[in-house]
Design a protein around this motif. Sequence first.
Motif, PDB file in Angstrom:
ATOM      1  N   ALA A 351      38.068  45.436  42.261  1.00 18.63           N
ATOM      2  CA  ALA A 351      38.417  45.488  43.673  1.00 18.63           C
ATOM      3  C   ALA A 351      38.584  46.862  43.792  1.00 18.63           C
ATOM      4  O   ALA A 351      38.053  47.576  45.074  1.00 18.63           O
ATOM      5  N   GLU A 352      39.146  47.882  43.052  1.00 11.86           N
ATOM      6  CA  GLU A 352      39.302  49.203  43.296  1.00 11.86           C
ATOM      7  C   GLU A 352      37.978  49.785  43.277  1.00 11.86           C
ATOM      8  O   GLU A 352      37.549  50.925  44.009  1.00 11.86           O
ATOM      9  N   ASN A 353      37.034  49.679  42.355  1.00 12.56           N
ATOM     10  CA  ASN A 353      35.564  50.055  42.231  1.00 12.56           C
ATOM     11  C   ASN A 353      35.020  49.640  43.375  1.00 12.56           C
ATOM     12  O   ASN A 353      34.150  50.581  44.077  1.00 12.56           O
ATOM     13  N   TYR A 354      35.044  48.437  43.871  1.00 16.86           N
ATOM     14  CA  TYR A 354      34.367  48.044  45.342  1.00 16.86           C
ATOM     15  C   TYR A 354      34.755  48.743  46.212  1.00 16.86           C
ATOM     16  O   TYR A 354      34.123  49.224  47.119  1.00 16.86           O
ATOM     17  N   ALA A 355      35.978  49.004  46.514  1.00 19.04           N
ATOM     18  CA  ALA A 355      36.602  49.749  47.636  1.00 19.04           C
ATOM     19  C   ALA A 355      36.012  51.307  47.626  1.00 19.04           C
ATOM     20  O   ALA A 355      35.885  51.692  48.705  1.00 19.04           O
ATOM     21  N   ALA A 356      35.908  51.740  46.596  1.00 14.92           N
ATOM     22  CA  ALA A 356      35.454  53.241  46.447  1.00 14.92           C
ATOM     23  C   ALA A 356      34.229  53.300  46.619  1.00 14.92           C
ATOM     24  O   ALA A 356      33.516  54.308  47.337  1.00 14.92           O
ATOM     25  N   GLY A 357      33.185  52.252  46.828  1.00 14.99           N
ATOM     26  CA  GLY A 357      31.939  52.172  47.294  1.00 14.99           C
ATOM     27  C   GLY A 357      31.834  51.867  48.752  1.00 14.99           C
ATOM     28  O   GLY A 357      30.701  51.657  49.271  1.00 14.99           O
ATOM     29  N   GLY A 358      33.068  51.618  49.466  1.00 12.12           N
ATOM     30  CA  GLY A 358      33.153  51.552  50.839  1.00 12.12           C
ATOM     31  C   GLY A 358      33.112  50.108  51.267  1.00 12.12           C
ATOM     32  O   GLY A 358      32.718  49.607  52.331  1.00 12.12           O
ATOM     33  N   GLY A 359      33.421  49.272  50.409  1.00 12.05           N
ATOM     34  CA  GLY A 359      33.362  47.858  50.320  1.00 12.05           C
ATOM     35  C   GLY A 359      34.645  47.355  51.159  1.00 12.05           C
ATOM     36  O   GLY A 359      35.715  47.775  50.987  1.00 12.05           O
ATOM     37  N   ASN A 360      34.415  46.239  51.886  1.00 15.54           N
ATOM     38  CA  ASN A 360      35.670  45.705  52.507  1.00 15.54           C
ATOM     39  C   ASN A 360      36.016  44.405  51.542  1.00 15.54           C
ATOM     40  O   ASN A 360      35.332  43.615  51.328  1.00 15.54           O
ATOM     41  N   ILE A 361      37.122  44.547  50.974  1.00 13.40           N
ATOM     42  CA  ILE A 361      37.528  43.689  49.719  1.00 13.40           C
ATOM     43  C   ILE A 361      39.079  43.638  49.804  1.00 13.40           C
ATOM     44  O   ILE A 361      40.102  44.461  50.000  1.00 13.40           O
ATOM     45  N   TYR A 362      39.796  42.167  49.853  1.00 15.14           N
ATOM     46  CA  TYR A 362      41.093  41.763  49.519  1.00 15.14           C
ATOM     47  C   TYR A 362      41.195  41.181  48.425  1.00 15.14           C
ATOM     48  O   TYR A 362      40.560  40.722  47.627  1.00 15.14           O
ATOM     49  N   GLN A 363      42.470  41.589  47.740  1.00 15.68           N
ATOM     50  CA  GLN A 363      42.860  41.145  46.488  1.00 15.68           C
ATOM     51  C   GLN A 363      44.155  40.322  46.836  1.00 15.68           C
ATOM     52  O   GLN A 363      44.887  40.652  47.355  1.00 15.68           O
ATOM     53  N   PHE A 364      44.199  38.958  46.052  1.00 17.39           N
ATOM     54  CA  PHE A 364      45.288  37.956  45.987  1.00 17.39           C
ATOM     55  C   PHE A 364      45.796  37.599  44.884  1.00 17.39           C
ATOM     56  O   PHE A 364      45.045  37.798  43.774  1.00 17.39           O
ATOM     57  N   SER A 365      47.064  36.938  45.227  1.00 17.50           N
ATOM     58  CA  SER A 365      47.642  36.186  43.727  1.00 17.50           C
ATOM     59  C   SER A 365      48.438  35.073  44.474  1.00 17.50           C
ATOM     60  O   SER A 365      49.129  35.138  45.382  1.00 17.50           O
ATOM     61  N   ILE A 366      48.182  33.949  43.622  1.00 17.44           N
ATOM     62  CA  ILE A 366      49.153  32.628  44.000  1.00 17.44           C
ATOM     63  C   ILE A 366      49.945  32.416  43.030  1.00 17.44           C
ATOM     64  O   ILE A 366      49.899  32.557  41.937  1.00 17.44           O
ATOM     65  N   GLN A 367      51.122  32.289  43.512  1.00 17.28           N
ATOM     66  CA  GLN A 367      52.189  32.105  42.654  1.00 17.28           C
ATOM     67  C   GLN A 367      53.185  30.595  42.878  1.00 17.28           C
ATOM     68  O   GLN A 367      53.134  30.323  43.890  1.00 17.28           O
ATOM     69  N   SER A 368      53.732  30.502  41.789  1.00 16.63           N
ATOM     70  CA  SER A 368      54.661  29.426  42.135  1.00 16.63           C
ATOM     71  C   SER A 368      55.976  29.667  42.604  1.00 16.63           C
ATOM     72  O   SER A 368      56.554  30.662  41.999  1.00 16.63           O
ATOM     73  N   THR A 369      56.498  28.994  43.665  1.00 16.57           N
ATOM     74  CA  THR A 369      57.830  29.533  44.060  1.00 16.57           C
ATOM     75  C   THR A 369      58.928  28.037  43.878  1.00 16.57           C
ATOM     76  O   THR A 369      60.016  28.228  44.476  1.00 16.57           O
TER      77      THR A 369
END
Length: 442
Positions: A351-369
């Motif tokens: 994700a950080e490499n992709y963003a450094a290239g000017g990319g539109n990127i979101y990162q997520f995490s799914i957790q148990s509550t």
Amino acid sequence: MTTMQEKGIHTFYTSFGKISALKENGVIRAKSIRYAHSERFKKPEPIDYIESHEIPDKTPVCPQNVSPLLDRLIQKTDVEAFQPEESIQFLTITRPEHFNDDEKLPVIVWIHGGSYEIGCGDLPTSDPSVWVKEQNIIVVSVSYRLGLFGFLGGDEERPANLGLYDIMAALQWIKKYIRDFGGDPKNITLFGQSSGGDAIAHLMISEGIEGLFRRAIIHSAPLGFRLRRQNMSLEFFRKTGILKDESDPLKMVEGYVKFLPSFRKYGLKTSMPFCTQYGYPPLCREEESLEKWKGNAQQYDVLIGSNQDETAFYVKTAQEGIYTYLPHKILNTIVRKTTESIYEKPAKIFAENYAAGGGNIYQFSIQSTLKNNYIGASHCVDLPLIFENKEAWKSAELLKDVPWEYIQENGRKLRALWAEFARTGVISENSERPEVLKLRKV
């Protein structure tokens, strides 16, 4: 394109041919359409026209071993429902029943997981009907060659990455014909989980993929397994050479299993013996991959992430081996360390490499509550959230002690967010978040 309705059967008259489909539960499903054909160890040959397509009695699957682990994790495999097929280039289209012919819907292409070894595109546990109805989208589920047939190669006689070529052939078919089913060929999002997500990441840097999709949703891709595999793959390739001329593909599948114990010297990645292979078409060399993703970053919107406790099911419910005897505190440490190394850190680097290239990127995490959820948010727990199907998931040990209402409530919100991303490439700050989700724009 015209459609005829009669007793739950729809017929699509398309430029590809006459396609029979089922109308059920508020959606129309055109099941197991052949998009290409292949000979063993050959690239797929596209199919441009058929006279007619009938609804099959059984779902075609690539020859594979039934996985006892998967039977426990998700659902007992009903082998009578499937038909082994070595040339497994089929796709299933699911679209809303109620539909404006003038509207072109966003298209999400489902690339299934299964360690490049098991599964198929069209399973009850990946039934997109609820998502399709709620969000007014089209979902296309793709099957492709697995294991020895699709993801192990090393020379001209047995090329590598044939499964990737199958997916590319499916995308070419979708681009050409999806308009006849009400889809927008200019708004195609790839969505994959586990090895399916890994495949999508590598399609983004494959030769010949240009213009075939706009967005990528990558769930739980084991990107930590992608590196430094060459020695293992080469040894596996050489040992399985004795199987390449076996006429019965099921015997080929049975045959390779006996070699797997000899690969334990290669560490954790042995748990996924098949994979995409760098240095063979359509992929670059391994050392070029990060720079390729960075260079292509402005071509695709990306949503990438994983579950908080990816390896928990494998570690905490192991029925044999050392894990069975370890204290919970140590098991939790193993889960955290392996989840970080296989899933989280590689996705963060991506994700950080992709963003450094000017990319539109979101990162997520799914957790148990949930307080009393021993397994937590393990590998595959995201699937019932997206593919809501209570009957299909009722025996999944993965969801033991998880109320179905919890899956429904969080799933409805997650499906809305993912559909928003598929439509626009953006997730608004004002859109409702499920409590299980952490999401950030990178």
